[in-house]
Scaffold this motif. Structure first.
Motif, PDB file in Angstrom:
ATOM      1  N   ILE A  36       1.369  -1.369  -0.289  1.00  0.00           N
ATOM      2  CA  ILE A  36       0.246  -0.010  -0.198  1.00  0.00           C
ATOM      3  C   ILE A  36       0.979   1.446  -0.443  1.00  0.00           C
ATOM      4  O   ILE A  36       1.726   1.477   0.961  1.00  0.00           O
ATOM      5  N   GLY A  37       0.629   2.273  -1.400  1.00  0.00           N
ATOM      6  CA  GLY A  37       1.006   3.096  -1.128  1.00  0.00           C
ATOM      7  C   GLY A  37       2.434   3.223  -1.444  1.00  0.00           C
ATOM      8  O   GLY A  37       3.888   4.497  -1.809  1.00  0.00           O
ATOM      9  N   ARG A  38       3.216   2.014  -2.271  1.00  0.00           N
ATOM     10  CA  ARG A  38       4.384   1.819  -2.402  1.00  0.00           C
ATOM     11  C   ARG A  38       4.353   1.428  -3.819  1.00  0.00           C
ATOM     12  O   ARG A  38       3.825   0.675  -4.232  1.00  0.00           O
ATOM     13  N   SER A  39       6.025   1.466  -4.088  1.00  0.00           N
ATOM     14  CA  SER A  39       6.346   1.211  -5.626  1.00  0.00           C
ATOM     15  C   SER A  39       7.058   0.351  -5.844  1.00  0.00           C
ATOM     16  O   SER A  39       7.218  -0.751  -4.621  1.00  0.00           O
ATOM     17  N   ILE A  40       6.467  -0.326  -7.241  1.00  0.00           N
ATOM     18  CA  ILE A  40       7.426  -1.425  -7.242  1.00  0.00           C
ATOM     19  C   ILE A  40       8.463  -1.722  -8.840  1.00  0.00           C
ATOM     20  O   ILE A  40       8.053  -0.358  -9.208  1.00  0.00           O
ATOM     21  N   GLU A  41       9.576  -1.896  -8.886  1.00  0.00           N
ATOM     22  CA  GLU A  41      10.477  -2.297  -9.719  1.00  0.00           C
ATOM     23  C   GLU A  41      10.328  -3.208 -10.892  1.00  0.00           C
ATOM     24  O   GLU A  41       9.988  -4.239 -10.082  1.00  0.00           O
ATOM     25  N   ILE A  42      10.064  -3.126 -11.964  1.00  0.00           N
ATOM     26  CA  ILE A  42      10.483  -4.530 -12.616  1.00  0.00           C
ATOM     27  C   ILE A  42      11.710  -4.284 -13.788  1.00  0.00           C
ATOM     28  O   ILE A  42      12.472  -2.946 -13.724  1.00  0.00           O
ATOM     29  N   THR A  43      12.299  -5.574 -13.157  1.00  0.00           N
ATOM     30  CA  THR A  43      14.042  -5.548 -13.615  1.00  0.00           C
ATOM     31  C   THR A  43      14.196  -6.367 -14.268  1.00  0.00           C
ATOM     32  O   THR A  43      13.451  -7.877 -14.594  1.00  0.00           O
ATOM     33  N   ASN A  44      15.557  -6.527 -14.373  1.00  0.00           N
ATOM     34  CA  ASN A  44      16.315  -7.993 -14.987  1.00  0.00           C
ATOM     35  C   ASN A  44      17.377  -8.767 -14.117  1.00  0.00           C
ATOM     36  O   ASN A  44      18.083  -8.653 -13.085  1.00  0.00           O
ATOM     37  N   GLY A  45      17.564  -9.621 -14.392  1.00  0.00           N
ATOM     38  CA  GLY A  45      18.647 -10.862 -13.640  1.00  0.00           C
ATOM     39  C   GLY A  45      19.861 -10.243 -13.440  1.00  0.00           C
ATOM     40  O   GLY A  45      20.778 -10.587 -12.661  1.00  0.00           O
ATOM     41  N   ARG A  46      20.340  -9.705 -14.865  1.00  0.00           N
ATOM     42  CA  ARG A  46      21.545  -9.054 -14.428  1.00  0.00           C
ATOM     43  C   ARG A  46      21.534  -7.225 -13.639  1.00  0.00           C
ATOM     44  O   ARG A  46      23.324  -7.541 -13.032  1.00  0.00           O
ATOM     45  N   THR A  47      20.382  -7.036 -13.942  1.00  0.00           N
ATOM     46  CA  THR A  47      20.730  -6.137 -12.255  1.00  0.00           C
ATOM     47  C   THR A  47      19.899  -5.837 -10.809  1.00  0.00           C
ATOM     48  O   THR A  47      20.718  -5.647  -9.798  1.00  0.00           O
ATOM     49  N   ILE A  48      19.551  -7.330 -10.899  1.00  0.00           N
ATOM     50  CA  ILE A  48      18.931  -7.728  -9.801  1.00  0.00           C
ATOM     51  C   ILE A  48      19.820  -8.053  -8.979  1.00  0.00           C
ATOM     52  O   ILE A  48      20.646  -8.354  -7.674  1.00  0.00           O
ATOM     53  N   ALA A  49      21.689  -8.318 -10.245  1.00  0.00           N
ATOM     54  CA  ALA A  49      22.443  -9.530  -9.109  1.00  0.00           C
ATOM     55  C   ALA A  49      23.126  -8.631  -8.445  1.00  0.00           C
ATOM     56  O   ALA A  49      24.321  -8.495  -7.587  1.00  0.00           O
ATOM     57  N   GLU A  50      22.816  -6.959  -8.771  1.00  0.00           N
ATOM     58  CA  GLU A  50      23.953  -5.760  -8.458  1.00  0.00           C
ATOM     59  C   GLU A  50      23.924  -5.995  -7.061  1.00  0.00           C
ATOM     60  O   GLU A  50      23.824  -4.487  -6.003  1.00  0.00           O
ATOM     61  N   GLY A  51      22.391  -6.431  -6.880  1.00  0.00           N
ATOM     62  CA  GLY A  51      21.684  -5.421  -5.369  1.00  0.00           C
ATOM     63  C   GLY A  51      20.621  -5.084  -5.582  1.00  0.00           C
ATOM     64  O   GLY A  51      19.557  -4.805  -6.375  1.00  0.00           O
ATOM     65  N   PHE A  52      19.807  -5.297  -3.757  1.00  0.00           N
ATOM     66  CA  PHE A  52      18.601  -5.045  -3.869  1.00  0.00           C
ATOM     67  C   PHE A  52      18.213  -3.210  -4.289  1.00  0.00           C
ATOM     68  O   PHE A  52      18.805  -2.632  -3.133  1.00  0.00           O
ATOM     69  N   PRO A  53      17.523  -2.398  -5.108  1.00  0.00           N
ATOM     70  CA  PRO A  53      16.989  -0.917  -5.241  1.00  0.00           C
ATOM     71  C   PRO A  53      17.052  -0.615  -3.043  1.00  0.00           C
ATOM     72  O   PRO A  53      16.132  -1.031  -2.855  1.00  0.00           O
ATOM     73  N   ASP A  54      16.947   0.053  -3.292  1.00  0.00           N
ATOM     74  CA  ASP A  54      16.891   0.754  -1.944  1.00  0.00           C
ATOM     75  C   ASP A  54      15.493   1.889  -1.946  1.00  0.00           C
ATOM     76  O   ASP A  54      14.516   1.762  -0.787  1.00  0.00           O
ATOM     77  N   ASN A  55      14.813   2.097  -2.522  1.00  0.00           N
ATOM     78  CA  ASN A  55      13.265   3.100  -2.296  1.00  0.00           C
ATOM     79  C   ASN A  55      12.328   2.097  -2.988  1.00  0.00           C
ATOM     80  O   ASN A  55      11.533   2.985  -3.237  1.00  0.00           O
ATOM     81  N   VAL A  56      12.257   0.804  -3.103  1.00  0.00           N
ATOM     82  CA  VAL A  56      11.436   0.079  -2.919  1.00  0.00           C
ATOM     83  C   VAL A  56      10.992  -1.302  -2.123  1.00  0.00           C
ATOM     84  O   VAL A  56      12.570  -1.583  -1.766  1.00  0.00           O
ATOM     85  N   ASP A  57      10.053  -1.721  -2.269  1.00  0.00           N
ATOM     86  CA  ASP A  57       9.978  -3.000  -1.460  1.00  0.00           C
ATOM     87  C   ASP A  57       9.482  -4.149  -1.982  1.00  0.00           C
ATOM     88  O   ASP A  57       9.909  -4.995  -1.154  1.00  0.00           O
ATOM     89  N   SER A  58       9.000  -4.430  -3.834  1.00  0.00           N
ATOM     90  CA  SER A  58       9.003  -5.164  -4.033  1.00  0.00           C
ATOM     91  C   SER A  58       9.725  -4.889  -5.811  1.00  0.00           C
ATOM     92  O   SER A  58       9.267  -3.911  -6.148  1.00  0.00           O
ATOM     93  N   VAL A  59      10.216  -5.594  -5.703  1.00  0.00           N
ATOM     94  CA  VAL A  59      10.504  -6.473  -7.803  1.00  0.00           C
ATOM     95  C   VAL A  59      10.476  -7.420  -8.147  1.00  0.00           C
ATOM     96  O   VAL A  59      10.154  -8.666  -7.589  1.00  0.00           O
ATOM     97  N   VAL A  60       9.836  -6.973  -9.153  1.00  0.00           N
ATOM     98  CA  VAL A  60      10.612  -7.875 -10.063  1.00  0.00           C
ATOM     99  C   VAL A  60      10.890  -8.076 -11.078  1.00  0.00           C
ATOM    100  O   VAL A  60      11.901  -7.520 -11.661  1.00  0.00           O
TER     101      VAL A  60
END
Length: 254
Positions: free
Chosen positions: A160-184
């Motif tokens: 609720i009230g939070r953003s999501i990010e849609i990314t790929n395997g290469r990017t998520i391997a660099e780390g979980f983004p700081d500004n979101v709680d949910s990443v596809v």
């Protein structure tokens, strides 16, 4: 003038087709099916099943073409993708030029939604902008694997009230983004979630979502990641290919 329809046909279940997509299918004179090899012949069969199920009559024709593969040697990833799209563009141009008559409508059937990690729109737009081939084109959205994954796991994509990010395997391997709680995460061939095993995350993973071969696994990442890797490897050996997607979510944000 010729016309091209870029039709999103959903993540695998024929029931995912929208009314708009079904109407678009029934406008087409020719369907272009890109063949990606014996291992992925089920994908071609599913496209043909969709056409047979939803298109009235038999006035259409199906044209198959071999899809080029992306180079996986030492070439830089973006350069490899650019090269792949140039090769695809040459095939698309030939299909539009040789397999369509003036006034006909041709259709490319795209898995999921054409706007999400797919280059068909970019390629067709490049050909149209070049001006060598005169045609118009429309894009019909589809249900993506991201939406299907959330539905099959019975979860919302965002908190609720939070953003999501849609990314790929290469990017998520660099780390979980700081500004979101949910990443596809899509297009992860290397089990990149393992790089995040020390973080307090839940994972909702799915393969072949919406098809009879569907596999779903969910749980705390560190508890289920070994199972996902094992099941994923077994499925790839069995089918010769795999399409999977997953959602990662911070547990303290639940």
């Amino acid at each position: 003038m010729k016309k091209i329809l870029i039709i999103g046909i959903g993540a695998g279940n024929p029931d995912y087709l929208t009314v708009q997509a079904i109407n678009a299918l029934n406008q087409a004179d020719v369907f272009f099916v890109m063949d990606k090899g014996v291992a992925k012949e089920k994908l071609i069969a599913l496209r043909k099943q969709i056409i047979e199920r939803f298109v009235d009559g038999d006035r259409y024709r199906i044209v198959e073409a071999t899809s080029p593969e992306r180079r996986r040697d030492e070439i830089e990833y973006r350069a490899a993708v650019d090269e792949l799209n140039r090769d695809k563009q040459a095939i698309f141009e030939r299909l539009i030029s040789d397999e369509m008559s003036d006034g006909e409508i041709g259709a490319f059937l795209v898995w999921g939604d054409p706007s999400l990690y797919d280059s068909t729109i970019r390629i067709v737009e490049t050909i149209a902008r070049d001006g060598t081939h005169a045609f118009d084109y429309d894009v019909i959205p589809g249900i993506s694997s991201v939406q299907a994954l959330a539905a099959q796991h019975k979860i919302p994509l965002n908190l609720i009230g939070r953003s999501i990010e849609i990314t790929n395997g290469r990017t998520i391997a660099e780390g979980f983004p700081d500004n979101v709680d949910s990443v596809v995460v899509m297009l992860d061939s290397q089990n990149a979630y393992r790089h995040l095993a020390d973080q307090d995350l839940d994972i909702y993973w799915g393969a072949y979502v919406g098809t009879p071969d569907e596999i779903l696994i969910a749980g705390k990442l560190c508890d289920v990641m070994d199972e996902i890797e094992r099941v994923r490897a077994d499925a790839r050996r069995t089918h010769g290919w795999i399409m999977d997607t997953y959602l990662l979510r911070r547990r303290n944000g639940t």
